[in-house]
Design a protein around this motif. Structure first.
Motif, mmCIF file in Angstrom:
data_model
loop_
_atom_site.group_PDB
_atom_site.id
_atom_site.type_symbol
_atom_site.label_atom_id
_atom_site.label_comp_id
_atom_site.label_asym_id
_atom_site.label_seq_id
_atom_site.Cartn_x
_atom_site.Cartn_y
_atom_site.Cartn_z
ATOM 1 N N GLY A 283 0.791 -1.219 0.000
ATOM 2 C CA GLY A 283 0.000 0.000 0.000
ATOM 3 C C GLY A 283 0.822 1.266 0.000
ATOM 4 O O GLY A 283 0.272 2.366 -0.014
ATOM 5 N N ARG A 284 2.136 1.140 -0.009
ATOM 6 C CA ARG A 284 2.986 2.323 0.007
ATOM 7 C C ARG A 284 3.096 2.938 -1.379
ATOM 8 O O ARG A 284 3.013 2.239 -2.395
ATOM 9 C CB ARG A 284 4.380 1.974 0.539
ATOM 10 N N VAL A 285 3.300 4.229 -1.411
ATOM 11 C CA VAL A 285 3.475 4.963 -2.662
ATOM 12 C C VAL A 285 4.819 5.680 -2.608
ATOM 13 O O VAL A 285 5.134 6.360 -1.624
ATOM 14 C CB VAL A 285 2.342 5.984 -2.893
ATOM 15 N N VAL A 286 5.619 5.504 -3.656
ATOM 16 C CA VAL A 286 6.936 6.150 -3.702
ATOM 17 C C VAL A 286 6.973 7.101 -4.883
ATOM 18 O O VAL A 286 6.313 6.894 -5.910
ATOM 19 C CB VAL A 286 8.067 5.107 -3.825
ATOM 20 N N GLU A 287 7.730 8.161 -4.736
ATOM 21 C CA GLU A 287 7.898 9.149 -5.793
ATOM 22 C C GLU A 287 9.181 8.853 -6.561
ATOM 23 O O GLU A 287 10.237 8.625 -5.964
ATOM 24 C CB GLU A 287 7.962 10.556 -5.197
ATOM 25 N N ALA A 296 15.648 2.702 -7.814
ATOM 26 C CA ALA A 296 16.170 3.454 -6.672
ATOM 27 C C ALA A 296 15.052 3.851 -5.718
ATOM 28 O O ALA A 296 15.200 3.741 -4.489
ATOM 29 C CB ALA A 296 16.912 4.695 -7.163
ATOM 30 N N ALA A 297 13.917 4.286 -6.263
ATOM 31 C CA ALA A 297 12.800 4.691 -5.411
ATOM 32 C C ALA A 297 12.220 3.499 -4.656
ATOM 33 O O ALA A 297 11.905 3.590 -3.469
ATOM 34 C CB ALA A 297 11.723 5.364 -6.262
ATOM 35 N N VAL A 298 12.089 2.359 -5.337
ATOM 36 C CA VAL A 298 11.528 1.170 -4.698
ATOM 37 C C VAL A 298 12.466 0.639 -3.626
ATOM 38 O O VAL A 298 12.041 0.240 -2.540
ATOM 39 C CB VAL A 298 11.224 0.093 -5.755
#
Length: 358
Positions: A283-287, A296-298
């Motif tokens: 459920g997380r959201v990364v930019e 890199a974001a993940v």
């Protein structure tokens, strides 16, 4: 005696059946029943069978270029244009074209140019030059071929830049052995930095098929002239720096087919704008910033996500995409795989959002 043995066997079988039924009842009455289904793997491309090979030769064959002979037993077959994934001592995975004899099932031959850090090198080629020495064992995966030779073409023009000669050399040998119509335009910084010149001279014993252009003495190769001299139907094969391949694409006359081999990611699509990635399972959201990657974001949220080459070639970081339009920038996935998965080290979103099965 036989009857007694038979009765004993029947009693043992009956007791075993009673025990199995009791265990089944106990499991079904457990709060853990029903047992959860095993999840199918949702990330990571199926890897080719890994082989451990022995380095029996490590030699410098041109300025900044070393050649490795990797020996094994009854090695998988390959055809011109194929490459290996080489697992380096650090764990990095790099791709190298096979440049030996496809009929030799006891060894593979690859060559690597040392790429300094100021030219974009990230350490893999230096490991090959300095650490993968004779007597070492290395793991390889493959071979795989995304640059196959079209043996049915009426004529071939090969264009190679520097170390880009490695996948081309076995192609030249095969076309020459078949008596085909072929020519090679081979460019490099200097003749001293260009491997396999002696091999090419032997293939072109009568002269006229191989043109070698060393930039320090001859300038740049005449790509437009070489391409214009080809007949319709000619298959054009090119491997080398991105600028060379782009120039060949731009100058290609109509009626010729172009085949390219890349070992660096292509910057394609709609640019590098920012977007967001939802990790559906958590459920997380990364930019993902414009100057960053999905990988890199993940990894900032999921540090143990698998990755290796970071250039879109090895497939280690392949992830399933549940929603969103993908801007594919890899050189590995098939068309069917691109429908619902991506290599997160190089590919991006075409819109503002992607949803990954992570």
């Amino acid at each position: 005696m036989k009857a007694r043995t038979l009765r004993k066997a029947v009693l043992v079988a009956g007791a075993a059946l009673v025990v199995r039924r009791a265990l089944r009842r106990r499991v079904r009455n457990s709060p853990l029943w029903p047992l959860p289904a095993l999840e199918e793997p949702t990330s990571g491309r199926p890897r080719a069978r890994a082989l451990t090979l022995l380095v029996t030769r490590h030699e410098q064959i041109a300025d900044g270029v070393v050649q490795l002979r990797l020996e094994g037993h009854e090695l998988p077959a390959w055809r011109p244009g194929a490459h290996l994934d080489l697992v380096l001592p650090s764990g990095l995975v790099r791709q190298y074209s096979l440049c030996g004899d496809p009929e030799d099932t006891s060894s593979y031959t690859v060559a690597a140019r040392l790429i300094p850090a100021d030219e974009g090198g990230r350490g893999g080629s230096r490991e090959v030059h300095e650490q993968v020495q004779e007597g070492a064992e290395v793991e390889v995966r493959g071979p795989r071929n995304r640059f196959p030779l079209d043996t049915d073409a009426p004529a071939h023009l090969f264009v190679a830049g520097g170390i880009g000669i490695t996948p081309v050399l076995p192609m030249l040998r095969e076309v020459a052995a078949r008596g085909g119509d072929w020519a090679l335009l081979y460019g490099g910084r200097s003749r001293a930095s260009m491997p396999f010149l002696e091999d090419l001279a032997k293939l072109d014993a009568d002269g006229g098929r191989v043109t070698v252009v060393a930039e320090d003495t001859d300038g740049r190769p005449d790509l437009a002239g070489a391409l214009a001299a080809t007949a319709p139907g000619t298959a054009v094969y090119c491997c080398g720096p991105e600028g060379l391949m782009a120039a060949v694409e731009a100058a290609l006359p109509e009626g010729r087919t172009l085949h390219l081999e890349r070992f660096t990611p292509r910057n394609a699509g709609d640019g590098n704008g920012p977007f967001e990635v939802e990790l559906r399972r958590s459920g997380r959201v990364v930019e993902v910033a414009a100057d960053s990657t999905v990988l890199a974001a993940v990894r900032a949220e999921v540090p143990n996500v698998s990755y290796s080459c970071e250039q879109g070639f090895c497939g280690t970081c392949q992830q399933r995409v549940l929603e969103g339009e993908i801007d594919h920038r890899d050189e590995l996935l098939t068309d069917s795989e691109r429908g619902d998965s991506m290599l997160i080290c190089v590919s991006r979103a075409r819109g503002e959002r992607l949803v990954l099965d992570l």
